[in-house]
Design a protein around this motif. Structure first.
Motif: not given
Length: 387
Positions: A365-387
């Motif tokens: 679910d988290e991945i699907q919501r991120t896809i919709l937020a970024e690619r459909v709604l045009g929201l800012p991309r989720e920040p990537k945390v370096n391990a």
């Protein structure tokens, strides 16, 4: 009536009549067999049924005719999958080859790869599994660490690493593997999509026993496993593009067939609630009514959104959560007796336990919501945390 509707009506009648005729005799008892959480169920008999489908031209119905398919339109594919589900026909065993790898090879493979692999997929004589998820790379697929290097002297890729949650790996002849082939790269860069034979000393398959008692999932270990240099789909380093293209084929016309199966589950649960009196509980009655309304809305949205490029993410979110809630309602209907099992689980206990994974596998679910937020709604991309 439009010509298009006349065509789909004729196809519906043809599919329905064929299934009624052929789901008989030795195949009659297979109705309802298999499916998520029950892929081990009567596997050899379902394999024989799949090959029977192939002999009569009912596999790969959406593939172009040039590659052995029927060339059905998306609307026509929906008709086939709906009628297949309405007949309660057994779950097919070659989904990964027919619905995922085959269309990927048609779109992105070489002529040689298509000639070598498509006939075996269509005839159900060559079984495939998917090597994507790893212990440290499930929903975050770009974090894969399985590696392959090209042994130029032998003309082969040499693969080392581990995959997990590999459905039916113990039955597969081949596996398509997403792995890192460019040293020093991270994330989406430097990945390749390899086709690898399973029957070799460098591959070990270990079953994972589920809560439901089955073990359709597996761990797959690669220790110097090999495959020919030309069995890379796309160019080396283009694996991410190929892998995401494959996922785009994952939910198409068969999604509406899935809705028919859901409706049957709900109808059967309603029958149980009426039989054991659970329907008289207003809370349970309300939950069942909500499930019915939500299923109708879900079907309408799937029909409307099949041609939408983002529809798969929406559909996955909706059906995964609906099915998990249905498992919870089933336990309410069973009552206290549903908390215990003597021997094998019944269908409702199995539904409850396995449906907990519906919101995780195939993209959480988290991945699907991120896809919709970024690619459909045009929201800012989720920040990537370096391990």
């Amino acid at each position: 009536m439009s010509q298009a509707h006349a065509g789909t009506d004729a196809l519906r009648a043809e599919v329905r009549a064929w299934l009624e005729k052929h789901l008989s005799g030795r195949f009659a008892s297979l109705r309802g067999a298999g499916g998520p959480g029950r892929e081990h169920e009567r596997y050899e008999e379902r394999l024989a049924w799949n090959r029977h489908l192939a002999e009569h031209g009912w596999t790969c119905v959406g593939w172009p005719q040039a590659y052995g398919g029927r060339g059905l339109t998306l609307e026509e594919q929906v008709v086939f999958h709906e009628e297949y589900a309405r007949a309660d026909a057994p779950a097919r065993v070659n989904h990964l080859g027919e619905e995922l790898l085959g269309p990927t090879l048609i779109a992105l493979g070489t002529d040689e790869q298509r000639a070598r692999f498509l006939p075996g997929i269509r005839s159900v004589t060559q079984m495939w599994c998917q090597g994507y998820s790893e212990p440290g790379a499930g929903s975050d697929l770009a974090s894969v660490s399985t590696r392959a290097r090209l042994d130029e002297s032998a003309g082969e890729w040499v693969i080392d690493g581990q995959k997990i949650w590999t459905s039916l790996a113990h039955e597969a002849d081949w596996i398509f593997v997403l792995c890192r082939t460019t040293p020093g790269t991270t994330r989406h860069q430097g990945l390749s999509f390899l086709l690898v034979p399973m029957d070799q000393p460098g591959i070990e398959v270990r079953p994972i026993e589920q809560l439901t008692g089955g073990s359709e999932f597996n761990e797959v270990f690669f220790s110097g496993a090999r495959t020919a240099a030309d069995l890379v789909v796309g160019e080396p380093g283009e694996g991410w593009r190929v892998a995401t293209a494959l996922l785009g084929f994952e939910r198409g016309g068969s999604t509406l067939g899935q809705q028919v199966g859901f409706a049957r589950e709900l109808d059967d649960l309603l029958d149980l609630a009426r039989t054991n009196g659970a329907i008289d509980d207003p809370v349970i009655a309300d939950s069942l009514a909500r499930a019915y309304v939500d299923l109708e809305v879900m079907r309408a949205n799937v029909v409307r959104g099949l041609a939408d490029g983002q529809a798969p993410s929406i559909a996955k979110l909706v059906w995964g959560n609906w099915h998990r809630r249905l498992g919870e309602v089933a336990m309410q209907v069973l009552g206290a007796g549903g908390l215990a099992a003597e021997g094998d689980l019944d269908r409702w206990q199995r539904l409850f336990l396995f449906s907990r994974a519906d919101t995780i596998y195939g993209g959480s679910d988290e991945i699907q919501r991120t896809i919709l937020a970024e690619r459909v709604l045009g929201l800012p991309r989720e920040p990537k945390v370096n391990a």
